[in-house]
Design an enzyme around this catalytic site. Structure first.
Site, PDB file in Angstrom:
ATOM      1  N   GLY A   1      -5.224 -18.088  -3.218  1.00 27.32           N
ATOM      2  CA  GLY A   1      -6.072 -16.904  -3.289  1.00 27.32           C
ATOM      3  C   GLY A   1      -7.201 -17.010  -4.282  1.00 27.32           C
ATOM      4  O   GLY A   1      -8.265 -17.573  -3.994  1.00 27.32           O
TER       5      GLY A   1
ATOM      6  N   CYS B   1       0.838  -1.208   0.000  1.00 25.94           N
ATOM      7  CA  CYS B   1       0.000   0.000   0.000  1.00 25.94           C
ATOM      8  C   CYS B   1       0.875   1.262   0.000  1.00 25.94           C
ATOM      9  O   CYS B   1       2.055   1.216   0.367  1.00 25.94           O
ATOM     10  CB  CYS B   1      -0.924  -0.034   1.213  1.00 25.94           C
ATOM     11  SG  CYS B   1      -0.051  -0.432   2.708  1.00 25.94           S
TER      12      CYS B   1
HETATM   13  C1  LIG Z   1      -9.873  -9.881  -4.858  1.00 22.12           C
HETATM   14  C2  LIG Z   1      -8.543  -9.871  -4.180  1.00 22.12           C
HETATM   15  C3  LIG Z   1      -8.388  -9.200  -2.985  1.00 22.12           C
HETATM   16  C4  LIG Z   1      -7.146  -9.177  -2.342  1.00 22.12           C
HETATM   17  N1  LIG Z   1      -7.022  -8.520  -1.154  1.00 22.12           N
HETATM   18  C5  LIG Z   1      -5.828  -8.529  -0.500  1.00 22.12           C
HETATM   19  C6  LIG Z   1      -5.708  -7.920   0.767  1.00 22.12           C
HETATM   20  O1  LIG Z   1      -6.670  -7.401   1.349  1.00 22.12           O
HETATM   21  N2  LIG Z   1      -4.479  -7.922   1.357  1.00 22.12           N
HETATM   22  C7  LIG Z   1      -3.377  -8.536   0.793  1.00 22.12           C
HETATM   23  O2  LIG Z   1      -2.297  -8.530   1.388  1.00 22.12           O
HETATM   24  N3  LIG Z   1      -3.485  -9.174  -0.407  1.00 22.12           N
HETATM   25  C8  LIG Z   1      -4.675  -9.174  -1.057  1.00 22.12           C
HETATM   26  N4  LIG Z   1      -4.792  -9.838  -2.257  1.00 22.12           N
HETATM   27  C9  LIG Z   1      -3.624 -10.543  -2.828  1.00 22.12           C
HETATM   28  C10 LIG Z   1      -3.660 -12.052  -2.516  1.00 22.12           C
HETATM   29  O3  LIG Z   1      -3.602 -12.278  -1.127  1.00 22.12           O
HETATM   30  C11 LIG Z   1      -2.520 -12.799  -3.215  1.00 22.12           C
HETATM   31  O4  LIG Z   1      -1.282 -12.295  -2.771  1.00 22.12           O
HETATM   32  C12 LIG Z   1      -2.585 -12.679  -4.735  1.00 22.12           C
HETATM   33  O5  LIG Z   1      -3.923 -12.701  -5.188  1.00 22.12           O
HETATM   34  C13 LIG Z   1      -1.797 -13.777  -5.452  1.00 22.12           C
HETATM   35  O6  LIG Z   1      -2.308 -15.058  -5.139  1.00 22.12           O
HETATM   36  P1  LIG Z   1      -3.382 -15.842  -6.080  1.00 22.12           P
HETATM   37  O7  LIG Z   1      -2.834 -15.802  -7.473  1.00 22.12           O
HETATM   38  O8  LIG Z   1      -3.464 -17.212  -5.503  1.00 22.12           O
HETATM   39  O9  LIG Z   1      -4.658 -15.095  -5.970  1.00 22.12           O
HETATM   40  C14 LIG Z   1      -6.035  -9.855  -2.921  1.00 22.12           C
HETATM   41  C15 LIG Z   1      -6.213 -10.552  -4.117  1.00 22.12           C
HETATM   42  C16 LIG Z   1      -7.434 -10.580  -4.751  1.00 22.12           C
HETATM   43  C17 LIG Z   1      -7.597 -11.354  -6.041  1.00 22.12           C
END
Ligand SMILES: Cc1cc2nc3c(=O)[nH]c(=O)nc-3n(C[C@H](O)[C@H](O)[C@H](O)COP(=O)(O)O)c2cc1C
Length: 327
Positions: free
Chosen positions: A288, A153
Site C-alpha cells: 500500500g 466502515c
Molecule cells: C491513503 C490510503 C487510502 C486507503 N484507502 C483504502 C480503501 O479505499 N479501502 C480499503 O479497504 N483500504 C484502504 N486503505 C488501507 C490499505 O489498503 C492497507 O490496508 C493499509 O494501508 C496497510 O497497508 P500499507 O501499510 O502497505 O499501506 C488505504 C490506505 C491508505 C494509506
C-alpha cells in the site's frame, strides 16, 4: 537427472547442485479459488483505481490489482487535511471518495478489464444490504475476478460502530454477500478489534474464501504548539512500516487458529517484508503506502522475490509459506 545417470555409470563425480536461476522459480499461488501468477498484490486505496499505476508498470505484472473502495452512491470523502506523516507511517482519513458503483461499471471497469491478470474490486456499504447489492451488481461482470469486503466502515444500522468489530455481524454480512454473488470473497479485517482470529473465523463461517489482514490502525497526531490535529477528522488510519509487526502478529494469529487463506498487508517496503508475511502463513501480500515513494514497487518486489527464493534454493514460492518455527 543427468548427474544421477553419470554417477550410476561411474562417470562424472557429483558436484554441488546447479544454482537455481531466478527465472526457474515458480511464483504462482492459490488463494482459495483465486489462482495468482505471483503473490504480490496492490492494496486498496493506495493506487487509486489501478489505472494510475500504468505509467510505472504493466498492471499484468501484479499478482492482482485491488481497486479502491467502491460504494453504492458517490462519496466526496472527509474534510482536509486527509494525510499526516508520522516518523515511520502515514495517517489518513480519506473517507472513501469515489464516484459510486454506476460510474465504476460504466466508465472505470471497461478501461480496467483485461489489464490486470486478476482484478479485485473492494466494496463497502453502510448496511449489510448495501454490501450484498454491490456484490450482486459486480457478479458476472467481465474482468472482475473477486471481491474484497472493506468491513472497517461504520454500520449505520449498528450504532455507527464498524462492521469489523462484531463476529456475528461479520458472519451475517459475509453470508448475505455470499448469497448475492458467485465471485470469490476476500474479507478485509480491521486490526481495531480485540480478537482478530475470531473475526476471521466469523468471515469463514459466513462463506468468505479468504481474509486480507490488515486495514489501517486507528491513530492521530497533533501539533502541540497550535493544538491543531494532523487530520481533519482528528482520528484516522495508520499505515506503513510502523504497523508491520502488528500486522504480522495478526496474520500469524489467524494462521494458527483459522483454516482460511490469508493475504498479508501492512508496511511492506521490501522483499524481506513480503517473505516474512509468507513465513507466518500468508499466501499472498498487498502493498500500500510504499506506492507513494516507489510507484514501481510491484515489479521490483516480483523480481526480488524470484532472486531471493532462487538464492535460498526454493523452486516454488509456496515452499516458503507457513515455515515459521514456533511451538
Ligand atoms: C491513503 C490510503 C487510502 C486507503 N484507502 C483504502 C480503501 O479505499 N479501502 C480499503 O479497504 N483500504 C484502504 N486503505 C488501507 C490499505 O489498503 C492497507 O490496508 C493499509 O494501508 C496497510 O497497508 P500499507 O501499510 O502497505 O499501506 C488505504 C490506505 C491508505 C494509506
Amino acid at each position: 537427472m543427468q548427474r544421477v545417470v553419470d554417477e550410476q555409470r561411474g562417470g562424472a563425480k557429483a558436484g554441488p547442485p546447479a544454482a537455481l536461476q531466478p527465472s526457474q522459480v515458480d511464483l504462482s499461488v492459490d488463494v482459495g479459488p483465486l489462482k495468482l501468477h505471483n503473490p504480490i498484490m496492490t492494496a486498496s486505496g493506495t493506487a487509486g483505481l489501478g489505472l494510475e499505476l500504468e505509467p510505472f508498470f504493466e498492471l499484468s505484472v501484479a499478482g492482482a490489482v485491488v481497486v479502491k473502495t467502491i460504494t453504492k452512491k458517490p462519496r466526496k470523502g472527509n474534510p482536509m487535511p486527509r494525510l499526516a506523516e508520522t516518523p515511520s507511517g502515514l495517517l489518513n482519513s480519506i473517507g472513501l471518495p469515489n464516484k459510486g458503483i454506476d460510474a465504476f461499471l460504466e466508465v472505470t471497469l471497461p478501461r480496467l478489464a483485461g489489464k490486470a491478470r486478476c482484478l479485485v474490486v473492494n466494496i463497502a456499504g453502510t448496511c449489510t444490504g448495501e454490501f450484498a447489492e454491490l456484490a450482486g451488481r459486480l457478479d458476472g461482470q467481465p474482468g472482475v475476478d473477486a471481491l474484497e469486503l472493506n468491513i472497517s466502515c461504520p454500520n449505520v444500522e449498528g450504532g455507527d460502530l464498524p462492521f469489523a468489530r462484531d463476529p456475528l455481524v461479520v458472519q451475517r454480512l459475509v453470508s448475505d454477500v455470499r448469497a448475492a454473488t458467485r465471485l470469490p470473497i476476500i474479507t478485509k479485517l480491521s486490526p481495531n478489534v480485540a480478537d482478530v482470529a475470531a473475526i476471521a473465523q466469523a468471515a469463514k463461517d459466513g462463506g468468505s474464501d479468504a481474509v486480507s489482514v490488515i486495514n489501517t490502525l486507528l491513530g492521530m497526531s497533533v501539533d502541540w504548539r497550535t493544538g491543531e490535529p494532523g487530520l481533519g477528522t482528528v482520528v484516522g488510519g495508520l499505515s506503513g512500516p510502523a504497523i508491520k509487526p502488528i500486522a504480522l502478529r495478526m496474520c500469524w494469529e489467524v494462521a494458527r487458529r483459522v483454516d482460511i487463506p490469508i493475504i498479508g498487508i501492512g508496511g511492506i517496503v521490501s522483499v524481506e517484508d513480503a517473505l516474512e508475511y509468507l513465513t507466518v502463513g500468508a499466501r499472498a501480500v498487498q502493498v500500500g503506502t510504499t506506492h507513494y515513494k516507489t510507484p514501481d514497487i510491484v515489479p521490483r518486489l516480483v523480481q526480488a522475490l524470484r532472486e531471493r527464493l532462487a538464492a535460498a534454493g526454493r523452486q516454488r514460492v509456496t515452499e516458503q509459506i507457513g515455515t515459521l518455527r514456533a511451538s
